[in-house]
Design an enzyme around this catalytic site. Sequence first.
Site, mmCIF file in Angstrom:
data_model
loop_
_atom_site.group_PDB
_atom_site.id
_atom_site.type_symbol
_atom_site.label_atom_id
_atom_site.label_comp_id
_atom_site.label_asym_id
_atom_site.label_seq_id
_atom_site.Cartn_x
_atom_site.Cartn_y
_atom_site.Cartn_z
ATOM 1 N N ASN A 110 7.781 -12.668 1.996
ATOM 2 C CA ASN A 110 6.668 -13.542 1.611
ATOM 3 C C ASN A 110 7.052 -14.540 0.521
ATOM 4 O O ASN A 110 8.157 -14.511 -0.018
ATOM 5 C CB ASN A 110 5.409 -12.730 1.256
ATOM 6 C CG ASN A 110 5.546 -11.899 0.011
ATOM 7 O OD1 ASN A 110 6.243 -12.267 -0.918
ATOM 8 N ND2 ASN A 110 4.876 -10.760 -0.005
ATOM 9 N N GLY A 111 6.096 -15.434 0.241
ATOM 10 C CA GLY A 111 6.330 -16.505 -0.721
ATOM 11 C C GLY A 111 6.157 -16.069 -2.168
ATOM 12 O O GLY A 111 6.267 -16.903 -3.074
ATOM 13 N N GLY A 133 0.818 -1.218 0.000
ATOM 14 C CA GLY A 133 0.000 0.000 0.000
ATOM 15 C C GLY A 133 0.844 1.257 0.000
ATOM 16 O O GLY A 133 0.559 2.222 -0.737
ATOM 17 N N GLU A 181 -2.634 -23.770 -0.711
ATOM 18 C CA GLU A 181 -1.395 -23.735 -1.466
ATOM 19 C C GLU A 181 -0.495 -24.875 -1.018
ATOM 20 O O GLU A 181 -0.469 -25.239 0.164
ATOM 21 C CB GLU A 181 -0.703 -22.390 -1.310
ATOM 22 C CG GLU A 181 0.165 -22.325 -0.113
ATOM 23 C CD GLU A 181 0.579 -20.902 0.265
ATOM 24 O OE1 GLU A 181 1.676 -20.794 0.796
ATOM 25 O OE2 GLU A 181 -0.180 -19.954 0.046
ATOM 26 N N HIS A 214 -1.585 -13.586 6.621
ATOM 27 C CA HIS A 214 -2.466 -12.733 5.815
ATOM 28 C C HIS A 214 -3.402 -11.898 6.675
ATOM 29 O O HIS A 214 -4.625 -12.064 6.606
ATOM 30 C CB HIS A 214 -3.307 -13.598 4.867
ATOM 31 C CG HIS A 214 -2.512 -14.434 3.910
ATOM 32 N ND1 HIS A 214 -3.061 -15.494 3.210
ATOM 33 C CD2 HIS A 214 -1.217 -14.363 3.514
ATOM 34 C CE1 HIS A 214 -2.132 -16.036 2.430
ATOM 35 N NE2 HIS A 214 -1.001 -15.379 2.605
ATOM 36 N N PHE A 235 -1.515 -10.097 -1.724
ATOM 37 C CA PHE A 235 -0.840 -8.839 -2.072
ATOM 38 C C PHE A 235 -1.211 -8.259 -3.435
ATOM 39 O O PHE A 235 -1.121 -7.041 -3.615
ATOM 40 C CB PHE A 235 0.669 -8.896 -1.831
ATOM 41 C CG PHE A 235 1.516 -9.684 -2.797
ATOM 42 C CD1 PHE A 235 1.601 -9.366 -4.133
ATOM 43 C CD2 PHE A 235 2.313 -10.722 -2.317
ATOM 44 C CE1 PHE A 235 2.431 -10.075 -4.995
ATOM 45 C CE2 PHE A 235 3.142 -11.439 -3.166
ATOM 46 C CZ PHE A 235 3.195 -11.108 -4.514
ATOM 47 N N ASN A 286 -3.977 -15.604 -1.698
ATOM 48 C CA ASN A 286 -2.909 -14.792 -1.126
ATOM 49 C C ASN A 286 -3.151 -13.330 -1.518
ATOM 50 O O ASN A 286 -3.506 -13.048 -2.649
ATOM 51 C CB ASN A 286 -1.565 -15.266 -1.658
ATOM 52 C CG ASN A 286 -1.480 -16.772 -1.666
ATOM 53 O OD1 ASN A 286 -2.207 -17.426 -2.400
ATOM 54 N ND2 ASN A 286 -0.649 -17.327 -0.847
#
Length: 503
Positions: A114-115, A16, A356, A442, A482, A480
């Site tokens: 993160n992944g 953001g 996932e 999350h 993002f 997920n």
Amino acid sequence: AAAESAPAIVVGSGYGGAVAALRLGQAGIRTLVLEMGRLWDTAGPDGTVFCSTSAPDRRSMWFRTRTEAPLATFLWLDLVNKDISPYPGVLDRVHYDHMSVYVGRGVGGGSLVNGGMAVTPLKSYFAEQFPTVDADEMYGTYFPRARSMLGVNTVDPAWFESTDWYRFTRTSRKAAADAGLRTTFVPNVYDFGYMQREAAGTATRSALAGEVIYGNNHGKRSLDKSYLAAALGTGNVTLHTLERVRSLSRAADGSYLLTADRIDTTGAIVETKQYGCRYLFLGGGSLGTTELLVRARDTGTLPDLDPAVGAGWGPNGNTMLGRANHVWDTVGADQATMPVMGIDDWANADNPVFAEIAPLPMGFEHWISLYLAITKNPERASFTYDPASGTVRLGWTAAQSAVSSGMAKKLFDRINLANLTLYRYDLFGSTSKVFADDFTYHPLGGCVLGKATDDYGRVKGYSRLYVTDGSLVPGNIGVNPFVTITALAERTMARVLAEDAAP
Ligand code: FDA
């Protein structure tokens, strides 16, 4: 009075914050970004910026004396966590009464740890969660803009089918197929071309060296390499690191005042600074932004904030679990850390779950299939200010988590039944714990779009005050998060720059 002022200030440099900084900078607006974590651009004594997951040092976690990895144990042995010395490390785990939340700390926020899974939600579910947002415009304009800026790409299917590094994923896919379940590839911001060079031995290993939650030294397009690099490139954006915004208020002339503590690498406050701005953008993430606003409302520094500030929080239904495969269903000693596939049972109206297929790279064959299930848990909680302790608390309960793990169990019972396999009982600390539903990657909500803000993230009760991060998302997005956070921030910035700019 403010010691330092800028036309616009952005709090936080995650998704953001990064979108806000870039679009403000491009619009020619001088912008200051305040980030409590450090800039991760300098190699440590070992020659790498981030430490490894197998031998974590002080760079791993935010002011801890011991690491707190999500998988605490293996065969009930505490093999995973290590003693470290306190330092502004890149991964934080924020503990509330019945829920702990992993977040990234540093320039780039969650993108550092993160992944990398860059998933666009189902349009129908997006529309259900955001009834006042024009879904056609989101899917036609803002999701594509976000994906292209983030550098989203997909694994080459032929390579995926042949490489040892994704054997664990293929084994989990087969177990899901045996239960009649659908799997789907998920895109990522990790550069798969780079990963193939890692596998070929022509590039330094990162995703193929176990790196992820404590940072990737190579391959990943984190925000410092995408949005934030572009923001700084406009020449209008300045970044201050190791500065934590503590409180917000408004001056008589309608400008915003911020108090920020600058810390050193021991965590000591070395200076308390006052900032002023006309436009204030909050990108501190679901926890950071909501905490600032709840505190401001309930301590009376921004008393006109809406009662909906603090409400609508959820953990995206996160539940982690492991299954034990049969000895002939190997997962491989070699595992890439970037997940590329999910079990998609979201269309199952009785029990919607998207799970996932997660890696568990231990360097030896362990026959474990690990999953992060995202369940459609409808439970929500609120943040409240506790005047006695001066802290902001989260009212999430263990019973609310049980809804997530109950949904995950229904799906994975099917998989175990079809394959005649069992859960793993030794991964999450205590002997009976199969479902880790007491932490989340999350965090979503707290300042929900259309409730605590208008339909574009303008905070109700105050002009020129905006939220651009995960606190806008009402507790669950089914995948997920993002890409959704980034796309919503793009939408907010397009609207705000068109309508709210100073005359
Ligand atoms: P984000 O948390 O990214 O950024 C907030 C920033 O503000 C941080 O840098 C913080 O330090 C700073 N800040 C907060 N309060 C402040 C204050 N008061 N003063 C100054 N600075 C302040 N998602 C996904 O889509 N795919 C995935 O594969 C994964 N995997 C994953 C793994 C792990 C281990 C984690 C922890 C998280 C994920 N996620 C994920 C989640 C994803 O990273 C997350 O949703 C986003 O980072 C949230 O973006 P925001 O912009 O909301 O905040």
